[in-house]
Design an enzyme around this catalytic site. Structure first.
Site, PDB file in Angstrom:
ATOM      1  N   HIS A 399       0.827  -1.214   0.000  1.00 56.26           N
ATOM      2  CA  HIS A 399       0.000   0.000   0.000  1.00 56.26           C
ATOM      3  C   HIS A 399       0.865   1.270   0.000  1.00 56.26           C
ATOM      4  O   HIS A 399       0.735   2.122  -0.878  1.00 56.26           O
ATOM      5  CB  HIS A 399      -0.917  -0.036   1.229  1.00 56.26           C
ATOM      6  CG  HIS A 399      -1.856   1.121   1.333  1.00 56.26           C
ATOM      7  ND1 HIS A 399      -3.190   1.025   1.035  1.00 56.26           N
ATOM      8  CD2 HIS A 399      -1.652   2.420   1.690  1.00 56.26           C
ATOM      9  CE1 HIS A 399      -3.765   2.202   1.201  1.00 56.26           C
ATOM     10  NE2 HIS A 399      -2.862   3.073   1.603  1.00 56.26           N
ATOM     11  N   GLU A 400       1.751   1.368   0.983  1.00 56.95           N
ATOM     12  CA  GLU A 400       2.540   2.599   1.117  1.00 56.95           C
ATOM     13  C   GLU A 400       3.496   2.797  -0.060  1.00 56.95           C
ATOM     14  O   GLU A 400       3.739   3.922  -0.488  1.00 56.95           O
ATOM     15  CB  GLU A 400       3.306   2.623   2.445  1.00 56.95           C
ATOM     16  CG  GLU A 400       2.420   2.645   3.690  1.00 56.95           C
ATOM     17  CD  GLU A 400       1.447   3.813   3.733  1.00 56.95           C
ATOM     18  OE1 GLU A 400       1.743   4.888   3.179  1.00 56.95           O
ATOM     19  OE2 GLU A 400       0.354   3.640   4.322  1.00 56.95           O
ATOM     20  N   HIS A 403       1.813   4.438  -2.898  1.00 53.03           N
ATOM     21  CA  HIS A 403       1.887   5.898  -2.790  1.00 53.03           C
ATOM     22  C   HIS A 403       3.280   6.395  -3.191  1.00 53.03           C
ATOM     23  O   HIS A 403       3.429   7.386  -3.899  1.00 53.03           O
ATOM     24  CB  HIS A 403       1.623   6.344  -1.344  1.00 53.03           C
ATOM     25  CG  HIS A 403       0.207   6.170  -0.901  1.00 53.03           C
ATOM     26  ND1 HIS A 403      -0.866   6.582  -1.646  1.00 53.03           N
ATOM     27  CD2 HIS A 403      -0.320   5.633   0.233  1.00 53.03           C
ATOM     28  CE1 HIS A 403      -1.995   6.313  -0.992  1.00 53.03           C
ATOM     29  NE2 HIS A 403      -1.688   5.731   0.147  1.00 53.03           N
ATOM     30  N   HIS A 406       3.855   6.343  -6.869  1.00 53.15           N
ATOM     31  CA  HIS A 406       3.051   7.407  -7.478  1.00 53.15           C
ATOM     32  C   HIS A 406       3.819   8.735  -7.393  1.00 53.15           C
ATOM     33  O   HIS A 406       3.979   9.450  -8.387  1.00 53.15           O
ATOM     34  CB  HIS A 406       1.713   7.483  -6.731  1.00 53.15           C
ATOM     35  CG  HIS A 406       0.668   8.323  -7.394  1.00 53.15           C
ATOM     36  ND1 HIS A 406      -0.557   8.546  -6.823  1.00 53.15           N
ATOM     37  CD2 HIS A 406       0.659   9.005  -8.559  1.00 53.15           C
ATOM     38  CE1 HIS A 406      -1.281   9.319  -7.622  1.00 53.15           C
ATOM     39  NE2 HIS A 406      -0.557   9.628  -8.681  1.00 53.15           N
TER      40      HIS A 406
END
Ligand SMILES: [Zn+2]
Length: 614
Positions: A399-400, A403, A406
């Site tokens: 998940h992290e 980010h 991105h």
């Protein structure tokens, strides 16, 4: 104020003793080699404030002057972000170091000063007007990278008052957030949280942390008493909670009115040009697909061996799995999982993992949970983890780093002025990776128990991230609209409204989940309602990532390229438009249907395993 935005999830953390190596710690020296280098850069920023003050009243003098000023403006922001990432992450890594706290406070002061120095910029751009700004942009091609941020400022023109009006609004701003402040103090400091005795004889204090722990209890009687006592405390403050929330709703209504918006939701969504149709489609599609949520609750009841499912039965885990994923294994699996995103993505992720961008393990005095800070534009993203060798930790890494990648891709592809992306797109990049990881884990699972564990975890994630947030969004839509129309709302009214929605979502009338009266005060426990029209983005993001993932994993032509283009676009356009350009229109049913199909497919797989066992 911690000006550096972080995308955080909370993790239960344990401070296991562990032999950390340097490779497990992030390297903040990539930001500043020494504290002296930080101070020197801070001084440079302070000097820039003085230079920028000279721009006030002169932005429109000439294209050359405009360029000089706008370049200075973004250089100041960029410098400030780098300073703030360093100070806040140094503090996060060890909150007991006084020097880090001092540095963080200095960064906060710089942030305030930056805000003050920059305060004239938007009003002056608005005063120059679109025609003059267009002329300035046309005079110098180098200014074109600022077109979108300037357009964002100019779109506020119809909602901006004259100087006198704006100064009145600014002075009333001092009284803002009385409702939220009261709520925060009350819930964090003054509420008399009860302590109950659990079946095993242990005491549990039911503050927010104790509640989250207790509601998961495998003992049904315990979790019923946990929920009754926790919500019971809110119930005894129902009147006060009603007054604080009503004042928040009135504040939103007043601002919408003076800013000439038809209602509170339009005012809130307009900042990022999100069509209200997105919100409405989310709610309509969620309601149309409540049978899928009810199917989940029935499956949950069956797996827990309960015939009369209650609201207090929502949280205990469906499947107990003690599967261990030491970090080396977790890292390998995450890297394998993101393979469908292509070589560029996998290489970038491996590079980040190899280059000490992450602080991996829990330590005493380290911040809890997990977050990603992607604002050090010229450097690289930083990820804080509290890795504890379980599946949740590995999922959080996926998940992290979603980010982080991105930010990494956007920072490389965009000039600083358009690199930072909006929350509306942020959670797409992270939840997409969680989905890829689930796929990878299901393929590798050796036993049905293992499969059930991954599927059950994913299912619960979809309930919490999609249906629950959509339910909150519907409640917000309802109560804001009523206050916009001049209706008054008491705590009792809010409880009744929430109760109707809660019962509908949980199929109370159809006998799916029984909702007790005490559950209906839950609205008072949700702090996000004080940040109006925010949580819906969790639901829209996971719907979008469901459709993106479906297409990418099916190798649909062009799907991956479009998705990567969206990540690299950062904040170069309005977020709804960026997602739409990548092929997912959140104002249409398609993404919501993809999410529902995914949830049903997970349940099909679980039911097939359970049927085999009979
Ligand atoms: Zn996130």
């Amino acid at each position: 104020m911690r000006a550096v935005l972080v995308f955080a999830v909370l993790l239960g953390l344990t401070h296991a003793a562990r032999a950390e190596t340097e490779a497990d710690r992030w390297n903040l020296a990539d930001l500043y080699a020494t504290p002296a280098a930080w101070t020197a850069d801070a001084e440079k920023l302070a000097a820039q404030f003085t230079g920028f003050a000279g721009c006030k009243g002169h932005l429109g003098d000439s294209a050359a002057r405009f360029r000089q000023c706008i370049e200075l403006r973004y250089d100041m922001q960029k410098r400030y972000y780098r300073l703030a990432v360093y100070s806040s992450e140094a503090l996060a890594a060890d909150t007991s170091v006084a020097a880090s706290l001092a540095l963080d406070q200095r960064a906060d002061l710089l942030g305030n000063k930056l805000g003050e120095a920059d305060a004239f910029f938007d009003p002056e751009v608005l005063a120059l007007g679109k025609a003059r700004i267009d002329a300035l942009l046309a005079a110098d091609p180098a200014l074109s990278i600022y077109r979108f941020p300037l357009d964002r400022i100019l779109r506020a023109a119809p909602h901006t008052l004259d100087t006198e009006g704006e100064s009145l609004i600014a002075s009333f701003g001092q009284m803002n957030d009385a409702g939220q402040s009261t709520y925060t103090i009350l819930t964090n400091a003054d509420m008399p949280w009860p302590t109950i005795k659990l079946a095993d004889g242990k005491d549990l204090k039911l503050d927010a942390v104790g509640y989250e722990q207790g509601r998961e209890s495998a003992n049904r009687d315990d979790r019923k008493r946990v929920m009754d006592a926790f919500f019971g405390t809110y119930k005894s403050f129902e009147r006060t909670m009603g007054v604080t929330f009503y004042s928040q709703l009135k504040q939103a209504a007043v601002y919408a009115k003076v800013r000439k918006y038809p209602d509170s939701i339009s005012a809130s969504l307009d900042r990022n040009a999100i069509p209200v149709a997105v919100f409405d489609t989310l709610i309509a599609q969620t309601n149309a697909n409540l049978p899928t949520l009810h199917r989940y609750f029935r499956l949950r009841a069956k797996m827990l061996g309960i015939s009369d499912m209650h609201y207090y039965d929502i949280y205990p885990p469906l499947v107990h799995g003690d599967f261990k994923f030491p970090y080396a294994e977790g890292r390998k699996l995450v890297l394998e999982a993101v393979a469908p995103l292509g070589k560029e993505y996998v290489d970038a992720l491996r590079h980040g993992l190899d280059s000490r961008w992450m602080d991996t393990y829990p330590r005493p005095h380290k911040d809890g949970g997990a977050h990603m800070a992607g604002y050090a534009y010229d450097v690289h993203p930083y990820v804080l983890m509290n890795y504890s060798d379980n599946y949740e930790s590995m999922t959080t890494v996926a998940h992290e780093w979603g980010h982080a990648m991105h930010s990494y891709l956007a920072n490389r592809a965009q000039p600083f002025a358009t690199a930072n992306y909006a929350t509306f797109v942020a959670e797409i990049a992270s939840t997409f990776n969680e989905e890829l990881l689930l796929d990878r884990m299901l393929k590798a699972a050796k036993t049905d128990d293992e499969k059930l564990f991954y599927l059950g975890t994913a299912l619960e994630g979809l309930r919490g991230t999609f249906f629950r947030q959509a339910m909150f969004a519907e409640f917000e839509r309802n109560v804001h609209a009523r206050v916009d129309k001049g209706e008054s709302l008491t705590g009792e009214d809010l409880t009744k409204t929430y109760c109707d929605i809660l019962k509908r979502y949980h199929g109370a009338a159809e006998g799916v989940v029984a909702i007790d009266d005490i559950d209906c005060v839950e609205w008072a426990y949700i702090p996000h309602f004080y940040t109006g029209f925010y949580v819906y983005q969790y639901a829209t993001s996971i719907a979008a990532s469901s459709l993106f993932a479906q297409r990418v994993m099916a190798n649909e032509p062009g799907a991956l390229a479009k998705y990567m283009t969206m990540l690299k676009a950062g904040g170069s356009n309005y977020p709804y438009d960026l997602v739409k350009a990548a092929g997912v229109d959140l104002a249409t049913p398609a993404p919501y249907l993809a999410l529902v199909a995914r949830m049903n497919s997970i349940m099909d797989q679980m039911e097939a395993i359970l049927a085999k066992r009979k």
